[in-house]
Scaffold this motif. Sequence first.
Motif, PDB file in Angstrom:
ATOM      1  N   ILE A 102       0.792  -1.279  -0.165  1.00 45.89           N
ATOM      2  CA  ILE A 102       0.014   0.146  -0.139  1.00 45.89           C
ATOM      3  C   ILE A 102       0.950   1.217  -0.066  1.00 45.89           C
ATOM      4  O   ILE A 102       2.039   1.265   0.363  1.00 45.89           O
ATOM      5  CB  ILE A 102      -1.108   0.074   1.166  1.00 45.89           C
ATOM      6  CG1 ILE A 102      -0.172   0.034   2.571  1.00 45.89           C
ATOM      7  CG2 ILE A 102      -1.900  -1.161   0.968  1.00 45.89           C
ATOM      8  CD1 ILE A 102      -1.144   0.470   3.505  1.00 45.89           C
ATOM      9  N   VAL A 103       0.221   2.280  -0.436  1.00 45.59           N
ATOM     10  CA  VAL A 103       0.982   3.551  -0.530  1.00 45.59           C
ATOM     11  C   VAL A 103       0.480   4.347   0.544  1.00 45.59           C
ATOM     12  O   VAL A 103      -0.667   4.599   0.679  1.00 45.59           O
ATOM     13  CB  VAL A 103       0.790   4.259  -1.826  1.00 45.59           C
ATOM     14  CG1 VAL A 103       1.468   5.770  -1.854  1.00 45.59           C
ATOM     15  CG2 VAL A 103       1.397   3.283  -3.008  1.00 45.59           C
ATOM     16  N   ALA A 104       1.544   4.917   1.394  1.00 42.63           N
ATOM     17  CA  ALA A 104       1.161   5.891   2.327  1.00 42.63           C
ATOM     18  C   ALA A 104       1.282   7.254   1.820  1.00 42.63           C
ATOM     19  O   ALA A 104       2.521   7.626   1.676  1.00 42.63           O
ATOM     20  CB  ALA A 104       1.988   5.769   3.813  1.00 42.63           C
ATOM     21  N   MET A 105       0.516   8.122   1.642  1.00 45.03           N
ATOM     22  CA  MET A 105       0.673   9.587   1.006  1.00 45.03           C
ATOM     23  C   MET A 105       0.742  10.606   2.259  1.00 45.03           C
ATOM     24  O   MET A 105       0.068  10.555   3.298  1.00 45.03           O
ATOM     25  CB  MET A 105      -0.516   9.828   0.132  1.00 45.03           C
ATOM     26  CG  MET A 105      -0.609   9.007  -0.981  1.00 45.03           C
ATOM     27  SD  MET A 105      -1.630   9.884  -2.260  1.00 45.03           S
ATOM     28  CE  MET A 105      -3.476   9.631  -1.492  1.00 45.03           C
ATOM     29  N   MET A 106       1.685  11.608   2.075  1.00 44.91           N
ATOM     30  CA  MET A 106       1.826  12.355   3.068  1.00 44.91           C
ATOM     31  C   MET A 106       2.429  13.538   2.480  1.00 44.91           C
ATOM     32  O   MET A 106       3.172  13.604   1.268  1.00 44.91           O
ATOM     33  CB  MET A 106       2.778  11.965   4.412  1.00 44.91           C
ATOM     34  CG  MET A 106       4.129  11.497   3.739  1.00 44.91           C
ATOM     35  SD  MET A 106       5.107  10.901   5.205  1.00 44.91           S
ATOM     36  CE  MET A 106       4.674   9.358   5.173  1.00 44.91           C
ATOM     37  N   CYS A 107       2.112  14.900   2.997  1.00 46.84           N
ATOM     38  CA  CYS A 107       2.997  16.050   2.410  1.00 46.84           C
ATOM     39  C   CYS A 107       4.464  16.038   2.949  1.00 46.84           C
ATOM     40  O   CYS A 107       4.808  15.505   3.645  1.00 46.84           O
ATOM     41  CB  CYS A 107       2.313  17.107   2.700  1.00 46.84           C
ATOM     42  SG  CYS A 107       2.436  17.820   4.405  1.00 46.84           S
ATOM     43  N   THR A 162       5.380  16.455   6.679  1.00 48.89           N
ATOM     44  CA  THR A 162       5.392  15.143   7.190  1.00 48.89           C
ATOM     45  C   THR A 162       6.516  14.332   6.890  1.00 48.89           C
ATOM     46  O   THR A 162       7.049  13.925   7.867  1.00 48.89           O
ATOM     47  CB  THR A 162       3.974  14.694   7.097  1.00 48.89           C
ATOM     48  OG1 THR A 162       2.992  15.615   6.778  1.00 48.89           O
ATOM     49  CG2 THR A 162       3.635  13.783   8.041  1.00 48.89           C
ATOM     50  N   ALA A 163       6.943  14.236   5.741  1.00 48.69           N
ATOM     51  CA  ALA A 163       7.776  13.302   5.169  1.00 48.69           C
ATOM     52  C   ALA A 163       9.287  13.901   6.044  1.00 48.69           C
ATOM     53  O   ALA A 163       9.954  12.841   6.512  1.00 48.69           O
ATOM     54  CB  ALA A 163       7.915  13.276   3.970  1.00 48.69           C
ATOM     55  N   LYS A 164       9.288  15.111   6.036  1.00 49.55           N
ATOM     56  CA  LYS A 164      10.668  15.651   6.577  1.00 49.55           C
ATOM     57  C   LYS A 164      10.666  15.230   8.055  1.00 49.55           C
ATOM     58  O   LYS A 164      11.841  15.060   8.667  1.00 49.55           O
ATOM     59  CB  LYS A 164      10.799  17.093   6.369  1.00 49.55           C
ATOM     60  CG  LYS A 164      11.946  17.551   6.066  1.00 49.55           C
ATOM     61  CD  LYS A 164      12.031  19.100   5.671  1.00 49.55           C
ATOM     62  CE  LYS A 164      13.476  19.766   5.865  1.00 49.55           C
ATOM     63  NZ  LYS A 164      13.369  21.238   5.459  1.00 49.55           N
ATOM     64  N   LYS A 165       9.511  15.537   8.578  1.00 53.52           N
ATOM     65  CA  LYS A 165       9.392  15.320   9.956  1.00 53.52           C
ATOM     66  C   LYS A 165       9.783  13.773  10.554  1.00 53.52           C
ATOM     67  O   LYS A 165      10.347  13.626  11.517  1.00 53.52           O
ATOM     68  CB  LYS A 165       7.977  15.857  10.441  1.00 53.52           C
ATOM     69  CG  LYS A 165       8.094  16.126  11.958  1.00 53.52           C
ATOM     70  CD  LYS A 165       6.564  16.609  12.487  1.00 53.52           C
ATOM     71  CE  LYS A 165       5.984  15.353  13.170  1.00 53.52           C
ATOM     72  NZ  LYS A 165       4.529  15.661  13.292  1.00 53.52           N
ATOM     73  N   ASP A 191      10.180  10.436  -0.712  1.00 52.21           N
ATOM     74  CA  ASP A 191       9.233   9.540  -1.638  1.00 52.21           C
ATOM     75  C   ASP A 191      10.074   8.118  -2.020  1.00 52.21           C
ATOM     76  O   ASP A 191      11.157   7.948  -2.303  1.00 52.21           O
ATOM     77  CB  ASP A 191       9.364  10.285  -3.088  1.00 52.21           C
ATOM     78  CG  ASP A 191       8.141  10.238  -3.543  1.00 52.21           C
ATOM     79  OD1 ASP A 191       6.862  10.385  -3.040  1.00 52.21           O
ATOM     80  OD2 ASP A 191       8.117   9.951  -4.845  1.00 52.21           O
ATOM     81  N   GLY A 192       9.082   7.223  -1.874  1.00 53.18           N
ATOM     82  CA  GLY A 192       9.503   5.515  -2.339  1.00 53.18           C
ATOM     83  C   GLY A 192      10.086   4.686  -0.869  1.00 53.18           C
ATOM     84  O   GLY A 192      10.263   3.811  -1.033  1.00 53.18           O
ATOM     85  N   SER A 193      10.205   5.750   0.003  1.00 56.71           N
ATOM     86  CA  SER A 193      10.766   4.977   1.192  1.00 56.71           C
ATOM     87  C   SER A 193       9.767   3.840   1.884  1.00 56.71           C
ATOM     88  O   SER A 193       8.453   4.065   1.631  1.00 56.71           O
ATOM     89  CB  SER A 193      10.907   5.781   2.510  1.00 56.71           C
ATOM     90  OG  SER A 193      11.647   6.928   2.081  1.00 56.71           O
ATOM     91  N   LYS A 194      10.268   2.663   1.985  1.00 56.26           N
ATOM     92  CA  LYS A 194       9.386   1.861   2.468  1.00 56.26           C
ATOM     93  C   LYS A 194       9.044   1.984   4.354  1.00 56.26           C
ATOM     94  O   LYS A 194      10.389   2.155   5.108  1.00 56.26           O
ATOM     95  CB  LYS A 194       9.844   0.442   2.284  1.00 56.26           C
ATOM     96  CG  LYS A 194       8.847  -0.753   2.585  1.00 56.26           C
ATOM     97  CD  LYS A 194       9.166  -2.128   1.621  1.00 56.26           C
ATOM     98  CE  LYS A 194       7.895  -3.039   1.957  1.00 56.26           C
ATOM     99  NZ  LYS A 194       8.021  -4.240   1.371  1.00 56.26           N
ATOM    100  N   LYS A 219       4.632   8.154  -0.504  1.00 57.66           N
ATOM    101  CA  LYS A 219       4.432   8.990  -1.556  1.00 57.66           C
ATOM    102  C   LYS A 219       4.220  10.250  -1.113  1.00 57.66           C
ATOM    103  O   LYS A 219       3.290  10.380  -0.318  1.00 57.66           O
ATOM    104  CB  LYS A 219       3.377   8.300  -2.685  1.00 57.66           C
ATOM    105  CG  LYS A 219       3.332   9.406  -3.788  1.00 57.66           C
ATOM    106  CD  LYS A 219       2.142   8.950  -4.880  1.00 57.66           C
ATOM    107  CE  LYS A 219       2.071   9.966  -5.790  1.00 57.66           C
ATOM    108  NZ  LYS A 219       1.641   9.487  -6.913  1.00 57.66           N
ATOM    109  N   ILE A 220       4.896  11.386  -1.704  1.00 63.63           N
ATOM    110  CA  ILE A 220       4.701  12.706  -1.335  1.00 63.63           C
ATOM    111  C   ILE A 220       3.724  13.205  -1.987  1.00 63.63           C
ATOM    112  O   ILE A 220       3.431  13.204  -3.371  1.00 63.63           O
ATOM    113  CB  ILE A 220       5.891  13.369  -1.656  1.00 63.63           C
ATOM    114  CG1 ILE A 220       7.372  13.041  -0.774  1.00 63.63           C
ATOM    115  CG2 ILE A 220       5.754  15.036  -1.212  1.00 63.63           C
ATOM    116  CD1 ILE A 220       6.879  12.885   0.520  1.00 63.63           C
TER     117      ILE A 220
END
Lengths: 666, 253, 268
Positions: free
Chosen positions: A573-578, A581-584, A589-592, A607-608
């Motif tokens: 599944i893909v977890a979308m975040m802005c 959030t990803a930085k925090k 993008d693409g990290s498992k 996925k960003i």
Amino acid sequence: MGFDRRTFIQLSVGGTVGILFTPVLWKALDDVSIWTQNWPWIPKLKYGALVDQPAVSKLCDSGCAVKVRKAAGSAFGTEGNEDNPLSKGGICPICANGVQVMRSPNRVKGPMKKVGDSFEPITWEDAKAMLADKLAAASGKVAFISGDQTGTANEVFSGFLAGLGSEDYLQMPCDMQAASRAFNGVMGGEGQVAYDLENADFVLLAGADAMESWGPTVATKKAFAASHPVGEKASAKYVFASPVQTHTASVVDAWVPVGEESMPAFLLGIAYHLIRAGKTVNAADFGAFSSMVMDAFAPAKVEAATGVKGAQTAALAKQLMAASTPVVVPGGTSVATATAAFAVNMLLGSLKSVSEFPKAVESGMTVAERMSNDLLGWVNKGAAPAVTMVYEANPVYSLPDDFKTGFLVSFATEWNETAAKADLVLPNAFTYERFDDMQNPYGFGRQTYTAGVPVCRPSLDVMASTDFILDLAASMGIELGFESFAEVIAAKAEVVGADFDEEAGGLFEGDAVGADVSALGASVLARAAAPARGAGAVVLAPYSQLIVGSQKVATTPNAPCVISNSVLMDKTIVAMMCGVTAKKLGVADGSKIKLSGGNGEAAALVKINEGVLPGAVAVPLGLGHTVGDEFSKGVGDNVYKILTVRSEAATGATVWTGSTVNVAKM
Amino acid sequence: MEEKKSSGRCGGVLPFFIGFLLSCILGWAVIPPLFYTKVEQPVRFSHKVHVEGQEMDCDSCHFFREDGSYAGFPTNEQCADCHAVDDAETVVEAIAEVVGDTGKIEDILEISIDEMPGDLTDLVLSGDDANVKAELEYLVKYALQGKEVPWLNYQYQPDNVYFSHKAHQDVTFEALAEKHVDLDGVVDHAVLEEGGDYNCNLCHLKGIETNDTPPPFERNILSGYSKMTMKMWQCERCHAQMGQNNACYVCHK
Amino acid sequence: MHMKEFKIKWGMVIDIDKCTGCGACMVGCQVENNIAPMTKKDPYNYVQALTSERDDADNKLRTLTWMNVYEMSNGKSFPEHEVAYLPRPCMQCGNPACVPVCPVVATDKNEEGGIVSQIYPRCIGCRYCMAACPYHARYFNWWDPLWPEGMDKQLSPAVSPRPRGVVEKCNFCHTRYAKAKDQARENGEDPMNLPEGAYVPACAEICPTGAITFGDLNNPEHKVHQLAKSPHAFRLLEKLGLDPQVYYMSKREWVRKQGDNYNAGDKH
């Protein structure tokens, strides 16, 4: 002259030249080339008269009014029913694949009982006797779980349950239930809330993913389409408030990022401006409500709680007041959100309701009665009935918590997690193979009743569960007043006032009326000011897409190639975040990643997506089946299992709003 | 030496011609029929009985549906206008009593008509024995079991062809003659010369409407197509000469 | 380059502002056109252990999606981010790139209506047309169509199933056109002057928001005739000059801009 080598060669050459002057070679070449166009393993088509037969398709949660397309008497496809107001020719992606699901090898082929760890076929007679014994022995400690929101089948089952001496008739958690508990429970209303989108000129979707998975999606989309005619000026404005830019966000006129858990505060922030502008409601607790809103939901407080700028809330309130027919539509299972939305609608004078249709089965429950039971709360209290029957639902898969029961009966049409765990599997006839109906699908703006008749002959040893229960009830001496479900539907159609015909089904259309409430839930909503979240790193924003499936139907055969890379990538599944959030979280993008919360974990790919509220992670519901066909089994992880169930402070309802998860890199 | 050589060369022509001739005979007369295997229709349907005897019209069975599509073969539903089986279950039970539980219902066809149950024989409408036999076959194998008859289509076209009977219903012999359409090799000469009331014969079996025993279907052993399956060039030739479009999608799907 | 002119030009106007990306059109398309679900296992291949596995839908390079919905983003950060969905059938180009490259004339644009044909028994699977099509609207059958057991009991009678090794693509549900003409003949109407709605492809019919308007671009009585001229209308990669018969429209400028391959800083 003898026959020597030379003669032989000459004869052969003559023969070879001669054959070229005949059609044999050319004919053979032609035939061989045609042969290569018709491999035996490529199916041949069957031709005959093309017929469309109206039916109800109860695969998706709200149900679609469809026509089953048949050639030479055999079904091959499904299309919308342009004569039905719920469809107007449109169809949802699940029901569009209905015939393929009906023909799926994953169908339960006949009644089965569990012996050890596997299943053995059993006759319908033996199954009936076995279940009758178990029910008699249970002496009223029986529960029934239903995933059917609209069917008169519920009257049969709840009547049967009442005959057994139990009141544990439980609906799967749904938006309809939250609305019913808010309107009929908290606010003391009569009937069912209706949203007149067809005539609205301003629609605020408060968390309702109405153009994708909420309510009667097709009818909602038709209303939206009518208000946004192609190439012309739109006659209505749609605003969508939600934590994620789901499909609905792609077409609405504006998107307001609001977390699901902040929705009541957001709505009451709007109510603040309405009350300031002098709007009132004729309800007993209006005074208390008004001072509560003025005090607890002043702009600064709401901005702090929701993150929505005070000016934006004020502007929305202004637009709602300026509109002549505004509607606020709540989404999700939170009773507080629904109550707040209805309060705003009341202030705007736009809350409408439809009255319930009379019952056909006297001892059955009304819609409001069956919606009032709280399944998640029941599970959390540790209920453990001796027998549980499950109809049109997959609670083992889609409830965050495990439920306990003695003997489990599943009326599944297809193998799913609940059927696999059941002691007795009694395959229900497919929706096109049985009588069924849809009364007032929640979310529609008017009264409607659609009755469907069987349009396909069952090819498996299945039986309509309603007929089975009527039969069982009769044998156990429980009087329900009907011998077959066909009679129930005919009776229902009659009390509703629909034209009913054994060939084409029936339809009734009525109107909605202005809703009356006795209270606005002031005391309840006072406690909704501070959004309640779990303790995890990020808030979970689960979303549904019909193409992925629903809580009861897994991904359909033609759906996998439609599911986008924003939902699923290589069975993860893909977890979308802005980006924030990803930085925090320290992911890219693409990290498992591994999401852990509730009772489980889920692996996901990052996925960003800048259309997700900061601090939230958007994940798809409906994947991660452990039982089923290759289109759903082992595809992604089950997000229901990472939801955290808690009691909503304001209303006491058991919800998963505000679930949080911890995130770990994998 | 010289002489011998030349005579040898001269005599060499003969075996060549023998070989040539032999393969011509093989290729024109012997081999072509081997490409086809004859298959009988599943039921001996007599057009004669129905058309002459019962005075039925062609479009009783072969008609255009409301959507403009063509109902080529009749279904059980149409047959039931006359060959109605009101209570198939009772008849099947009656047959089962005769053939026994282990037997198949088709086994009833093996025994003499006198021994068949009355429930079955009462359904028969035909008079003479040969027709009774064919009718019983239809009843037992198809009508009673609710199965459609898998009629063999002499003009079988593969799935990638879309043929519209509707578009061709107004093609008349006069129009063909007027436009000097050369259908050499496309249709039977006799059909063009004689003309007639029905243009069906342009592509379909001539005289089938009065036939008593349908001719066998000739199936190509390689392609599986009917011997009478019209080839693409035949369609195209008529289209071209009639001034019709020959675009791929006119006929393909 | 020579372009054939047709009296009838079937076309679509797809309103991106109404497409929610739900995927009903893609499912409806597969059912109508006998596109088999992607299955990994082949129950008829008894030596599967020795052969490579079939692809399932994970491999998006090998799925057959005549109609494909693409996700678009305006590329901005939260909260200015916007999303849109773009359904992509075959563009039925007026000046198709795929047709002249076909070595066997398996694809052509020669029928009244302007639908680009694809004849499967004729196709040799060289895939030049796929390389030529800038819209990725053409698909190669990497595997034989295989329906899970029982699911092919009745297929759509409208389209022939294709074997492995041939190219296929959207044809605006062409058999529906043929059927509409037959219906017109039956009703005593002119098959070459079909009224709006007499012929509608499966995707347009099924779409719950009515995002796809279908009709004859040349016929002033059909809605698409006017819609295609809307200031909000555009076509994909218009500057390639392929003259697609599929138009899009959006009131959002960023959507219209992404419809053509503008490079940053391009003058146009």
